[in-house]
Structure formats: structure tokens, C-alpha cells
Design an enzyme around this catalytic site. Structure first.
Site, PDB file in Angstrom:
ATOM      1  N   TYR A   1       0.937  -1.245  -0.137  1.00  0.00           N
ATOM      2  CA  TYR A   1       0.373  -0.414  -0.298  1.00  0.00           C
ATOM      3  C   TYR A   1       1.235   1.081  -0.326  1.00  0.00           C
ATOM      4  CZ  TYR A   1      -4.109   2.631   1.421  1.00  0.00           C
ATOM      5  OH  TYR A   1      -4.897   4.198   1.528  1.00  0.00           O
ATOM      6  N   CYS A   2       0.807   1.766  -0.967  1.00  0.00           N
ATOM      7  CA  CYS A   2       1.717   2.999  -1.261  1.00  0.00           C
ATOM      8  C   CYS A   2       2.695   3.570  -1.170  1.00  0.00           C
ATOM      9  CB  CYS A   2       0.909   4.660   0.329  1.00  0.00           C
ATOM     10  SG  CYS A   2       1.186   6.111  -0.039  1.00  0.00           S
ATOM     11  N   LEU A   3       3.701   3.932   0.076  1.00  0.00           N
ATOM     12  CA  LEU A   3       4.993   3.903  -0.306  1.00  0.00           C
ATOM     13  C   LEU A   3       5.108   2.384   0.142  1.00  0.00           C
ATOM     14  CD1 LEU A   3       7.749   4.620   0.770  1.00  0.00           C
ATOM     15  CD2 LEU A   3       7.054   5.454   3.096  1.00  0.00           C
TER      16      LEU A   3
ATOM     17  N   GLY B   1       3.930  -0.358  -1.541  1.00  0.00           N
ATOM     18  CA  GLY B   1       3.783  -1.137  -2.693  1.00  0.00           C
ATOM     19  C   GLY B   1       5.287  -0.762  -3.347  1.00  0.00           C
TER      20      GLY B   1
ATOM     21  N   PHE C   1      -1.405  -1.435  -4.228  1.00  0.00           N
ATOM     22  CA  PHE C   1      -2.423   0.036  -3.704  1.00  0.00           C
ATOM     23  C   PHE C   1      -1.928   1.245  -4.295  1.00  0.00           C
ATOM     24  CE2 PHE C   1      -3.576  -3.917  -0.974  1.00  0.00           C
ATOM     25  CZ  PHE C   1      -4.296  -4.871  -1.960  1.00  0.00           C
TER      26      PHE C   1
END
Length: 581
Positions: A312-314, A316, A340
Site C-alpha cells: 500500500y502506497c510507500l 508498494g 494499492f
């Protein structure tokens, strides 16, 4: 022979600069004054050398003045209605019916015309780069938003009407709200209502066990609710910029619970909340002590099974770095990779780029050098500026002028549960990703060797959100140009960076677009993809579950956490790191 000695004065001068800038950075919220002055001088210099642009702006000013005058005359005539300029679709400041009555209609129309003129004045100037224009336009918008008539009580018809109806009680309530907020801020307490969303009590309550812990993270294995599960487990790597439990909020909107109830073995990383003593932790520590340590543990717990991974975000971005490194080293333990709202190409990383030029990063580094970490409130302030209308000014009007109480929910409570980031890691992240875009250009080094996203060949599922200010979906979509996976499934969902991901089945007014690109198919640019991909109503979670099942090898007996002697439960989920403040 003359011996040379280091200039000891140089070190004291450098230290003086660092201390001075660190102190100033705390006063300016980490925003570099030098960067702002430089940007203003660049704009003024190029505008002064563009007489044609100046003539055009004068002409626009006259036209807008004429429009405003005609609108004033029309408004004075009985039965005449209408506007000369409409607010942008996302601008809800002037939606109250009172703004359509004179003189308020004239006031807000003049404001919008002024706002439009300044947009023209800060864009399409010969010699300015697109990044400089974006920065100038953003700063001008922030300054104008500060003086919006909606923020001024005697110019806001909704505030005036509420004050008259309540006999001023709204202002008294608003002042009490202000005092309460100030008291909580000065005593470093969370906002009102957060006490109703405590991890392990009201949120993050999906049953599970912490089965592994090191200095940087705890690994949670969730308890199964089905007799059989998919053979391949799922590892979720959240961003360490916030706590992990956005993916395990209340039972009705917990992604973890949804996956477990649909027959998946789920593991979650819960990151340490760093303190100044952790200032030396870097990106490779997060890769090795975080993702790789989790993969090694899961490989022992679920032997001979490959692993579905999601970031998720960072998280990812870090997962992509890890996957590319594993591919380079011939480690084939990954089954799939899911993003994500995560980026690997930062060349068009949205409005966050306004805070990531050399001047800004250097300035921010001095503050982090002094503190040892970037404090969560400092990072939260930057995100609030990106959406100042919704997160600052709109809240001020409703909370302080209309006297309304905030209605806390689980997502808002999570958003106020702030974390810190180590100095060395965050400096490296800002420079290598935002400033130099090393990961997308094949210049990011792991163990002194460059890695390439194109080495990742597992199927990829990537999710972008329509209203993302942190990871714009056009930027997320660039994965198509970089990855060399056998299949990339891309989803564009309604909502923003957080609400678009927390999009559980049954959530009203949710929709998404989805398509899969095989490796032999040609690239489609994002705008054409948007036009040609039909909208589906509902939650994209069901699509991801089906995709995971399609990329799994069958079912096995459910796995209870802590069965292996090496990974006996250390404590119940949500663990201990999530409670660190």
C-alpha cells in the site's frame, strides 16, 4: 613539506547553518522560504520579459471586470438570476443557497473571477517549466483560499443565517471547539472522538497472533475462519508513514477480515514507530528487516508455497524494490504482486512534487537531522495543504464559525494516529524517488548494484484511485511502461488515496474500471484507457479476490497461527508496535 590540516572552522560553520535552518524549518512547517522566494523571482523575471502576456492579462482583467459589472446589474433587476462563472466541480464552498442572493452572489463571483485571473497569471508563461507553473499556481491558490469570502464570517451567508437563527450560540460553541482543539494540541492529545476507535478494541480487531518480531516490525498472522484456505498465503506491506490498520478498520470495512472470510491466509506487517534513536535506519533496513524478514518467516510457516504480496502506497514502492531485488538474485518465492495506490515512477507524482525540489528537500533534511525523525504532525501538515479547502478551511468554517462538532469515524481516527519516519530513510526516499526518480530509470542501487522493475515477471494487480493527491492514478498507471510482467491487471476505483482503497462490498456509490493487459498486447495511454474501459458498480475487492483465486494452485487445510515451534505466538493481534506513540 608543508602539512595540510582540515579547516576546523568549516565544521562549525556548517553546524551553524544546520542548526539555524532546523530551527527555521520548525517555524515554517518544513516549507523552505528560499524555495518560495526563488520561485517568485523566476516567475516575476519571466513575466517581465513577456509584454504580450502582460497585455493579455490586462485584457483578461478588463473582461472579468466587465463580466462582474454586468452580473451586478443583472442581479439588481427583479427576477434576473444567473452567474458569470461557476465554481469547479470539487469546490463546495459556495453551495449554500444564500450565496445566490445579492450581495453574496456578487462577492463570491468576484472571488472566483480573481482566482481564475491568477491561474492565468501563473500559467502559460514562456520560459517557465511545467513544474514551476504548477508550483506557482498552487501557491497562488493557497493564498487566495486563505482570503476566500467563505472563511470570513460577515461575508458568509450561511454563517450569518446560522448566527441569527441561534442567537450567536454557534459562535460560542465554535469558540469552545477552538479552545478544546488548542488545549489538545498543546498537550499533544488526539482529536475528540479518537478514544472511541482504539486498536484492538473498536478497530484492528480481526483475530490473529504476532508470530515474529524484530526491531523494525511485527508480523501478524490472522486466524482462519474457513476450514480450507488457498494454498498461497498473502503478505500485506503497508506504508510506514501511517499505522497498518487502515486495512483492518472496523469489521464491516476491514480488508483483512474480508480476505480471511473468503479463504485466504493473511499476514500483515506492523511497523515500528521510530524515535530519534532510530535516525540511522535506511531504506535497505526496511527492505531486509521488513519485507524480506516477513517473506522468510512466511516461507517457514507455509513451506513449499509461493506468496501473494500486496503493498500500500510507500509499502508498494518498497515491495517493488524487494521483488526486483529477488528477481535479480533468482529468488522465485513470489506468486503475484499487488499495488494499492503505489508508484514506481515518480516523474509525475502529483502535487507532492511541489515539496520535493532540491531547495525543499535540503531544508527539510536540516529539520530531520536535528530531530532525528520527521514528526507525524509535520508530514500531516503537508498533506492537509494539498487539500486545504476540505481539510483546513472547510473544517474551520464548520467547526469554529458554525459551531458544529466533528463526527469522528474509524478512518478519521486512523488518520490522526500519526507516526514518525527516520531521518536517513526519509532523506534517501525523497532524493532517490521524488528528486532523482532512480527506481524507474534503473539507477536505484541495492547492495551497490542497480535493480530494474522490468525484472519482475509475476502477475501484477495495480489499483489507482480517481481523486488521489498522493499517488495520482496517471502516475500509478505508468507501471505498464516499466514492468515486464506476463500480465498487469489495472483497476481505477472511485474515491481518494485512502477512501478508494477502503472500498468494501456494500459501500454505497462505489464504482471502478478494470482491464487486464497481457505481455503481447500493445500499450494504451491512460486517457484512452479511461474512455474505453466501462464502469462497474460496486467494490473492486471482489475482483481482487477472484484474481487471487485464479492465480492460486488450489486449497489446503486452514492454518492456525503459531503451530510451528519457531513461530510461537508472541502476543495477540494487533500486537504492541501499533500502540506506540
Amino acid at each position: 613539506m608543508q602539512q595540510s590540516f582540515p579547516d576546523t572552522g568549516l565544521f562549525s560553520v556548517t553546524a551553524l547553518d544546520n542548526v539555524f535552518k532546523a530551527g527555521m524549518a520548525r517555524m515554517t512547517g518544513g516549507i523552505s522560504p528560499a524555495g518560495l522566494v526563488s520561485l517568485y523571482c523566476t516567475w516575476a523575471a519571466h513575466l517581465s520579459m513577456s509584454p504580450g502576456k502582460q497585455v493579455r492579462l490586462n485584457e483578461k482583467a478588463l473582461r472579468k471586470s466587465y463580466k462582474s459589472f454586468c452580473h451586478m446589474l443583472a442581479s439588481a433587476s427583479p427576477g434576473e438570476e444567473g452567474t458569470c462563472i461557476e465554481p469547479l466541480p470539487q469546490d463546495r464552498r459556495f453551495s449554500h443557497p444564500g450565496w445566490q442572493q445579492w450581495p453574496f452572489s456578487q462577492i463570491y463571483q468576484n472571488f472566483l473571477l480573481t482566482q481564475q485571473w491568477w491561474h492565468n497569471a501563473t500559467t502559460d508563461i514562456d520560459g517557465l517549466s511545467k513544474a514551476e507553473e504548477n508550483g506557482l499556481s498552487f501557491i497562488a491558490r493557497q493564498m487566495l483560499d486563505h482570503y476566500s469570502p467563505s472563511n470570513i464570517p460577515w461575508l458568509n451567508p450561511e454563517v450569518l443565517q446560522t448566527t441569527a437563527d441561534q442567537g450567536g450560540a454557534n459562535l460560542i460553541n465554535g469558540f469552545q471547539n477552538f479552545l478544546e482543539d488548542m488545549q489538545r494540541q498543546l498537550s499533544d492529545k488526539p482529536p475528540v472522538g479518537v478514544e472511541n476507535f482504539i486498536p484492538g478494541k473498536q478497530v484492528a480487531i480481526t483475530p490473529g497472533k504476532v508470530v515474529y518480531r524484530n526491531h523494525l516490525m511485527e508480523l501478524i498472522q490472522y486466524s482462519p475462519t474457513t476450514e480450507t484456505v488457498q494454498a498461497e498465503p498473502i503478505l500485506i506491506v503497508p506504508a510506514w508513514i501511517m499505522k497498518y490498520y487502515i486495512l483492518d478498520l472496523s469489521p464491516h470495512n476491514s480488508m483483512v477480515k474480508y480476505l480471511v472470510d473468503n479463504g485466504h491466509t493473511v499476514f500483515m506487517i506492523s511497523w515500528l514507530n521510530p524515535t530519534p534513536k532510530d535516525r540511522g535506519l535506511d531504506m535497505d533496513d526496511y527492505r531486509q528487516l521488513g519485507v524480506m524478514a516477513a517473506i522468510d518467516a512466511i516461507s517457514d510457516i507455509c513451506p513449499k508455497q509461493k506468496i501473494h504480496t500486496a503493498g500500500y502506497c510507500l509499502g508498494g514502492t518498497l515491495l517493488s524494490i524487494t521483488a526486483a531485488t529477488m528477481a535479480r538474485e533468482g529468488d522465485d518465492r513470489l506468486k503475484t504482486m499487488t499495488h494499492f495506490a503505489a508508484q514506481v515512477d515518480f516523474s509525475e507524482a502529483g502535487e507532492l512534487m511541489l515539496f520535493t525540489d532540491e531547495s525543499q528537500i535540503s531544508y527539510l533534511e536540516k529539520m530531520m537531522w536535528d530531530q532525528g525523525v520527521l514528526d507525524g504532525s509535520q508530514m500531516a501538515g503537508a498533506f492537509q495543504i494539498l487539500r486545504s479547502n476540505d481539510l483546513i478551511w472547510s473544517r474551520m468554517v464548520h467547526h469554529y464559525l458554525l459551531g458544529e462538532k466533528d463526527h469522528m469515524n474509524d478512518l478519521m481516527a486512523w488518520n490522526s494516529d500519526l507516526t514518525r519516519m527516520p531521518y536517513k530513510m526519509h532523506s534517501h526516499y525523497l532524493r532517490s524517488m521524488f528528486l532523482n526518480n532512480e527506481l524507474a530509470s534503473g539507477r536505484y542501487l541495492v547492495n551497490d548494484k542497480p535493480i530494474a522493475i522490468s525484472d519482475i515477471h509475476v502477475p501484477i494487480f495495480s489499483v489507482g484511485t480517481e481523486q488521489d493527491h498522493v499517488a495520482p492514478w496517471h502516475s500509478v498507471y505508468k507501471l505498464h511502461l516499466i514492468a515486464d510482467s506476463e500480465e498487469i491487471t489495472f483497476v481505477l476505483t472511485s474515491g481518494g488515496h485512502n477512501a478508494g482503497i477502503v472500498s468494501e462490498p456494500g459501500h454505497k456509490h462505489r464504482h471502478y474500471r478494470i482491464s487486464a493487459k497481457k505481455d503481447q498486447e500493445r500499450y494504451i495511454d491512460p486517457d484512452n484507457w479511461l474512455v474505453n474501459t466501462p464502469i462497474k458498480e460496486g467494490s473492486w475487492w471482489t475482483e481482487w479476490h477472484q484474481w487471487l483465486v485464479a492465480n492460486s494452485s488450489g486449497e489446503v487445510d486452514a492454518r492456525e497461527p503459531g503451530k510451528q515451534a519457531k513461530y510461537k505466538p508472541l502476543c495477540d493481534a494487533p500486537g504492541t508496535y501499533v500502540h506506540q506513540v
